[in-house]
Design a protein around this motif. Structure first.
Motif, mmCIF file in Angstrom:
data_model
loop_
_atom_site.group_PDB
_atom_site.id
_atom_site.type_symbol
_atom_site.label_atom_id
_atom_site.label_comp_id
_atom_site.label_asym_id
_atom_site.label_seq_id
_atom_site.Cartn_x
_atom_site.Cartn_y
_atom_site.Cartn_z
ATOM 1 N N VAL A 102 0.826 -1.206 0.000
ATOM 2 C CA VAL A 102 0.000 0.000 0.000
ATOM 3 C C VAL A 102 0.858 1.253 0.000
ATOM 4 O O VAL A 102 1.999 1.250 0.471
ATOM 5 N N THR A 103 0.266 2.328 -0.517
ATOM 6 C CA THR A 103 0.863 3.661 -0.464
ATOM 7 C C THR A 103 -0.149 4.612 0.161
ATOM 8 O O THR A 103 -1.320 4.640 -0.245
ATOM 9 N N LEU A 104 0.314 5.380 1.159
ATOM 10 C CA LEU A 104 -0.556 6.283 1.912
ATOM 11 C C LEU A 104 0.001 7.701 1.808
ATOM 12 O O LEU A 104 0.999 8.029 2.450
ATOM 13 N N PRO A 105 -0.589 8.554 0.978
ATOM 14 C CA PRO A 105 -0.091 9.929 0.821
ATOM 15 C C PRO A 105 -0.369 10.780 2.058
ATOM 16 O O PRO A 105 -1.510 10.884 2.512
ATOM 17 N N LEU A 106 0.674 11.405 2.588
ATOM 18 C CA LEU A 106 0.506 12.253 3.762
ATOM 19 C C LEU A 106 -0.313 13.506 3.469
ATOM 20 O O LEU A 106 -0.844 14.135 4.392
ATOM 21 N N ALA A 107 -0.434 13.867 2.199
ATOM 22 C CA ALA A 107 -1.252 15.028 1.839
ATOM 23 C C ALA A 107 -2.695 14.851 2.286
ATOM 24 O O ALA A 107 -3.402 15.827 2.541
ATOM 25 N N ASN A 108 -3.135 13.590 2.421
ATOM 26 C CA ASN A 108 -4.525 13.311 2.775
ATOM 27 C C ASN A 108 -4.733 13.033 4.261
ATOM 28 O O ASN A 108 -5.842 12.677 4.673
ATOM 29 N N LEU A 109 -3.687 13.158 5.068
ATOM 30 C CA LEU A 109 -3.796 12.898 6.503
ATOM 31 C C LEU A 109 -4.936 13.721 7.110
ATOM 32 O O LEU A 109 -5.085 14.900 6.811
ATOM 33 N N ASP A 110 -5.740 13.078 7.985
ATOM 34 C CA ASP A 110 -6.941 13.743 8.495
ATOM 35 C C ASP A 110 -7.134 13.442 9.979
ATOM 36 O O ASP A 110 -7.375 12.299 10.361
ATOM 37 N N THR A 111 -7.023 14.477 10.812
ATOM 38 C CA THR A 111 -7.307 14.348 12.243
ATOM 39 C C THR A 111 -8.639 14.994 12.611
ATOM 40 O O THR A 111 -9.022 14.990 13.774
ATOM 41 N N HIS A 112 -9.319 15.586 11.636
ATOM 42 C CA HIS A 112 -10.533 16.384 11.825
ATOM 43 C C HIS A 112 -10.236 17.723 12.498
ATOM 44 O O HIS A 112 -11.162 18.432 12.907
ATOM 45 N N VAL A 113 -8.947 18.060 12.629
ATOM 46 C CA VAL A 113 -8.527 19.364 13.147
ATOM 47 C C VAL A 113 -7.492 19.897 12.162
ATOM 48 O O VAL A 113 -6.354 19.417 12.123
ATOM 49 N N SER A 114 -7.878 20.859 11.346
ATOM 50 C CA SER A 114 -7.022 21.296 10.243
ATOM 51 C C SER A 114 -5.659 21.797 10.717
ATOM 52 O O SER A 114 -4.638 21.537 10.078
ATOM 53 N N ALA A 115 -5.615 22.498 11.845
ATOM 54 C CA ALA A 115 -4.337 23.007 12.349
ATOM 55 C C ALA A 115 -3.410 21.855 12.743
ATOM 56 O O ALA A 115 -2.190 21.913 12.517
ATOM 57 N N LEU A 116 -3.982 20.801 13.314
ATOM 58 C CA LEU A 116 -3.187 19.634 13.689
ATOM 59 C C LEU A 116 -2.714 18.881 12.448
ATOM 60 O O LEU A 116 -1.578 18.398 12.394
ATOM 61 N N ASP A 117 -3.571 18.800 11.430
ATOM 62 C CA ASP A 117 -3.156 18.182 10.160
ATOM 63 C C ASP A 117 -1.892 18.843 9.639
ATOM 64 O O ASP A 117 -0.922 18.170 9.264
ATOM 65 N N GLU A 118 -1.910 20.160 9.612
ATOM 66 C CA GLU A 118 -0.769 20.902 9.082
ATOM 67 C C GLU A 118 0.468 20.746 9.959
ATOM 68 O O GLU A 118 1.584 20.623 9.454
ATOM 69 N N HIS A 119 0.271 20.718 11.288
ATOM 70 C CA HIS A 119 1.416 20.552 12.187
ATOM 71 C C HIS A 119 2.075 19.191 11.990
ATOM 72 O O HIS A 119 3.303 19.079 11.942
ATOM 73 N N LEU A 120 1.279 18.145 11.865
ATOM 74 C CA LEU A 120 1.838 16.805 11.697
ATOM 75 C C LEU A 120 2.605 16.652 10.384
ATOM 76 O O LEU A 120 3.478 15.792 10.271
ATOM 77 N N LYS A 121 2.298 17.483 9.410
ATOM 78 C CA LYS A 121 2.998 17.421 8.114
ATOM 79 C C LYS A 121 4.312 18.199 8.117
ATOM 80 O O LYS A 121 5.099 18.096 7.177
ATOM 81 N N LYS A 122 4.549 18.973 9.186
ATOM 82 C CA LYS A 122 5.748 19.818 9.239
ATOM 83 C C LYS A 122 6.999 19.006 9.563
ATOM 84 O O LYS A 122 6.923 17.850 9.988
ATOM 85 N N PRO A 123 8.202 19.626 9.394
ATOM 86 C CA PRO A 123 9.462 18.893 9.563
ATOM 87 C C PRO A 123 9.666 18.253 10.932
ATOM 88 O O PRO A 123 10.360 17.238 11.034
ATOM 89 N N ASP A 124 9.070 18.803 12.023
ATOM 90 C CA ASP A 124 9.301 18.183 13.331
ATOM 91 C C ASP A 124 8.515 16.891 13.512
ATOM 92 O O ASP A 124 8.776 16.130 14.454
ATOM 93 N N PHE A 125 7.586 16.611 12.580
ATOM 94 C CA PHE A 125 6.889 15.330 12.605
ATOM 95 C C PHE A 125 7.155 14.571 11.291
ATOM 96 O O PHE A 125 8.241 14.083 11.075
#
Length: 198
Positions: free
Chosen positions: A73-96
């Motif tokens: 399987v391949t799971l694109p991180l662009a589609n990651l969904d926590t239902h909290v948009s700010a958290l989605d963006e934080h998890l995609k940043k370099p510290d995560f």
């Protein structure tokens, strides 16, 4: 004598049909019915969960010899969904996950071990944040059979597992934000109609 010949021929035909049905079957996993959920503990206060939707996935299942089955399987991180948009963006940043540099999470099985009944252990290479580690999933086969709407052979299973995110270089805020990540996967797939028609 004719009866014996007929029975022998019928037996051969039955064996042939059985061997065809038992051959490995390739299923395309369905993004619309797949969830890859991962949960962590946040400072001891809560246990947030995120979904990493499926980009693409293929499951080869050999009903007669399950140990020859495989999944990728391949799971694109662009589609990651926590239902909290700010958290989605934080998890995609370099510290995560650093999604700009490592856009996909991938899994490719290396071993499928039947445990009896509908239970399996699936070992595979998980790649996160540019790091590949072997992980083990406990899998349960839910159902194999004709899909009532698609009218093609379908399959569905669930799987669970745990891992340490620090093993993949994703260690921000450990141990206050838990190192251990719990994974729960549910998915289904079907034989492509072009293949089913062959």
């Amino acid at each position: 004598m004719r009866t014996l010949r007929f029975l022998a021929i019928a037996g051969l035909l039955g064996a042939a049909v059985s061997s065809v049905q038992a051959a490995p079957v390739t299923y395309q996993l369905d993004p619309g019915h797949t969830m890859v959920l991962f949960t962590w503990n946040h400072f001891g206060f809560s246990n947030p969960t995120a979904n990493l939707p499926l980009g693409s996935g293929t499951l080869v299942y050999d009903e007669k010899q399950p140990s020859k089955s495989s999944v990728e399987v391949t799971l694109p991180l662009a589609n990651l969904d926590t239902h909290v948009s700010a958290l989605d963006e934080h998890l995609k940043k370099p510290d995560f996950f650093d999604a700009a540099k490592y856009p996909d999470v991938t899994f490719k099985s290396t071993k499928v071990q039947p445990l009896g009944g509908d239970k399996f252990k699936v070992t595979g290479d998980l790649t996160v944040h540019g790091v590949t580690k072997s992980v083990v999933l406990d899998a349960k086969l839910n159902k194999v059979g004709e899909h009532p709407m698609k009218k093609v052979q379908a399959i569905g299973f669930d799987a669970t597992g745990t891992l340490k995110r620090s093993d993949f270089g994703v260690a921000a805020y450990v141990p206050n934000v838990s190192d251990e990540i719990k994974i729960h996967i549910t998915t289904e797939g079907a034989v492509a109609k072009a293949d089913a028609a062959k």
